[in-house]
Design a protein around this motif. Structure first.
Motif, PDB file in Angstrom:
ATOM      1  N   PHE A 162      84.032  93.497 -24.790  1.00 37.31           N
ATOM      2  CA  PHE A 162      85.443  93.452 -24.422  1.00 37.31           C
ATOM      3  C   PHE A 162      85.631  93.598 -22.912  1.00 37.31           C
ATOM      4  O   PHE A 162      86.679  93.235 -22.379  1.00 37.31           O
ATOM      5  N   SER A 163      84.645  94.151 -22.225  1.00 41.25           N
ATOM      6  CA  SER A 163      84.764  94.303 -20.773  1.00 41.25           C
ATOM      7  C   SER A 163      84.893  92.949 -20.083  1.00 41.25           C
ATOM      8  O   SER A 163      85.474  92.848 -18.998  1.00 41.25           O
ATOM      9  N   ALA A 168      88.463  89.116 -16.990  1.00 41.18           N
ATOM     10  CA  ALA A 168      89.298  87.914 -16.971  1.00 41.18           C
ATOM     11  C   ALA A 168      90.750  88.259 -16.640  1.00 41.18           C
ATOM     12  O   ALA A 168      91.390  87.603 -15.811  1.00 41.18           O
ATOM     13  N   VAL A 169      91.286  89.304 -17.294  1.00 46.02           N
ATOM     14  CA  VAL A 169      92.671  89.712 -17.036  1.00 46.02           C
ATOM     15  C   VAL A 169      92.829  90.186 -15.596  1.00 46.02           C
ATOM     16  O   VAL A 169      93.810  89.853 -14.920  1.00 46.02           O
ATOM     17  N   GLN A 170      91.867  90.946 -15.115  1.00 44.16           N
ATOM     18  CA  GLN A 170      91.923  91.421 -13.729  1.00 44.16           C
ATOM     19  C   GLN A 170      91.950  90.252 -12.750  1.00 44.16           C
ATOM     20  O   GLN A 170      92.703  90.261 -11.765  1.00 44.16           O
ATOM     21  N   SER A 171      91.158  89.233 -13.030  1.00 42.94           N
ATOM     22  CA  SER A 171      91.115  88.060 -12.156  1.00 42.94           C
ATOM     23  C   SER A 171      92.453  87.321 -12.150  1.00 42.94           C
ATOM     24  O   SER A 171      92.925  86.878 -11.095  1.00 42.94           O
ATOM     25  N   ILE A 172      93.079  87.206 -13.331  1.00 43.44           N
ATOM     26  CA  ILE A 172      94.374  86.523 -13.423  1.00 43.44           C
ATOM     27  C   ILE A 172      95.445  87.295 -12.657  1.00 43.44           C
ATOM     28  O   ILE A 172      96.231  86.724 -11.889  1.00 43.44           O
ATOM     29  N   SER A 205      89.368  98.397 -22.508  1.00 45.24           N
ATOM     30  CA  SER A 205      88.449  97.815 -21.527  1.00 45.24           C
ATOM     31  C   SER A 205      89.212  97.155 -20.387  1.00 45.24           C
ATOM     32  O   SER A 205      88.812  97.245 -19.224  1.00 45.24           O
ATOM     33  N   VAL A 206      90.323  96.491 -20.722  1.00 43.81           N
ATOM     34  CA  VAL A 206      91.157  95.880 -19.679  1.00 43.81           C
ATOM     35  C   VAL A 206      91.697  96.959 -18.749  1.00 43.81           C
ATOM     36  O   VAL A 206      91.674  96.819 -17.516  1.00 43.81           O
ATOM     37  N   TYR A 207      92.180  98.050 -19.338  1.00 43.43           N
ATOM     38  CA  TYR A 207      92.738  99.158 -18.550  1.00 43.43           C
ATOM     39  C   TYR A 207      91.680  99.745 -17.609  1.00 43.43           C
ATOM     40  O   TYR A 207      91.939  99.979 -16.424  1.00 43.43           O
ATOM     41  N   LYS A 208      90.483  99.984 -18.139  1.00 47.79           N
ATOM     42  CA  LYS A 208      89.417 100.568 -17.319  1.00 47.79           C
ATOM     43  C   LYS A 208      89.031  99.640 -16.172  1.00 47.79           C
ATOM     44  O   LYS A 208      88.752 100.089 -15.060  1.00 47.79           O
ATOM     45  N   THR A 209      89.012  98.344 -16.457  1.00 48.72           N
ATOM     46  CA  THR A 209      88.641  97.382 -15.418  1.00 48.72           C
ATOM     47  C   THR A 209      89.701  97.320 -14.324  1.00 48.72           C
ATOM     48  O   THR A 209      89.387  97.329 -13.127  1.00 48.72           O
ATOM     49  N   ILE A 210      90.967  97.283 -14.737  1.00 48.39           N
ATOM     50  CA  ILE A 210      92.059  97.164 -13.766  1.00 48.39           C
ATOM     51  C   ILE A 210      92.178  98.422 -12.908  1.00 48.39           C
ATOM     52  O   ILE A 210      92.391  98.352 -11.694  1.00 48.39           O
ATOM     53  N   THR A 211      92.041  99.578 -13.532  1.00 54.75           N
ATOM     54  CA  THR A 211      92.273 100.844 -12.821  1.00 54.75           C
ATOM     55  C   THR A 211      91.009 101.436 -12.217  1.00 54.75           C
ATOM     56  O   THR A 211      91.080 102.452 -11.524  1.00 54.75           O
ATOM     57  N   GLY A 212      89.864 100.826 -12.502  1.00 53.63           N
ATOM     58  CA  GLY A 212      88.620 101.409 -12.014  1.00 53.63           C
ATOM     59  C   GLY A 212      88.306 102.720 -12.693  1.00 53.63           C
ATOM     60  O   GLY A 212      87.735 103.634 -12.097  1.00 53.63           O
TER      61      GLY A 212
END
Length: 270
Positions: A162-163, A168-172, A205-212
């Protein structure tokens, strides 16, 4: 004689049953002093029988595995010509209790586990398999925590993580300079005993990626149980989240997504 399973960089987005065919038919080979001497290998399939528990059931997985076995042990073209390949299987019921018990029933007669596919079953089974030194090959396990090899040393996931969705979401968001986002997603009620949903794990996973991996109170999160939520409740949650977010990341089944998109009309919201 030693059987070694080699899985390298396979992240093809195919149905789970196809993955198990690829595992057996393409990605295994034998290392032995005399590769022409037939041996034996025992595969155990761990999956639910009830299609309401998970889309990857024993009924959908077994046919592809049985077909793969015929190819793998083919006397002329197979990777393991004339080998005795045994298939066992048990219903895990997608239960964190019944699933590990099924693995305990089979581990002494297994060289490889195919599955489990349900995360709450896979986690304990993959931990135990590290002690048993049994490879675990699954088309499930997309949750980021399964990347921890020290905890799941014999686990190989065929579908990535899921990471990757988070990246992908972070890039968008970065590409369009969208900085105020919110999450609206399906998650099971605590009283159901189902644990968290795939949407929960995906957006975690999206949240962790976006927020570091840091807490960010600017990201509004609203969840609902799509099995019990009413249109009025969805409308209220949609109004709440649109007051705090410019961009809403939505995760639910197709019908619920459609219902939410129909609600997203100014005449309905205000």
């Amino acid at each position: 004689m030693r059987l070694t399973m080699h899985i390298k960089h396979l992240k093809i987005l195919l149905p789970g049953s196809v993955h198990y065919f690829l595992i057996l038919h393409i990605l295994c080979y034998v290392q032995s002093a005399s590769p022409n001497v037939p041996g034996s290998v025992r595969f155990s399939v761990l999956a639910p029988q009830n299609p309401e528990s998970h889309e990857q059931t024993i009924q959908t997985i077994l046919p592809s595995i049985e077909l793969a076995v015929l190819h793998v042990k083919d006397p002329r073209y197979g990777r393991l010509p004339n080998w005795n390949i045994t298939l066992n299987y048990k219903d895990t019921n997608c239960s964190s209790t019944a699933g590990p018990m099924a693995a305990f029933d089979l581990f002494k007669q297994s060289d490889v586990f195919l599955g489990p596919v349900c995360d709450y079953v896979l986690a304990p089974v993959a931990r135990y398999s590290g002690v048993w030194r049994i490879p675990v090959l699954t088309a499930g396990g997309l949750v980021a925590s399964f990347e921890l090899k020290f905890e799941y040393p014999t686990l190989t996931r065929m579908m990535g993580s899921f990471s990757l969705v988070g990246q992908a979401v972070q890039s968008i968001l970065k590409n369009f300079n969208w900085t105020v986002a919110g999450f609206l997603f399906n998650n099971y009620a605590i009283t159901t005993g189902k644990g968290n949903s795939n949407c929960f794990f995906t957006l975690s996973s999206v949240y962790k990626t976006i927020t570091g991996n840091k807490i960010n109170n600017d990201i509004r999160q609203e969840s609902f149980d799509e099995d019990t939520v009413t249109p009025q409740e969805l409308k209220e949650k949609l109004i709440t989240i649109t007051k705090r977010a410019r961009i809403v990341v939505l995760c639910a089944n197709p019908q619920t997504v459609r219902d939410i998109l129909l609600l997203y009309d100014c005449s309905l919201l205000f």
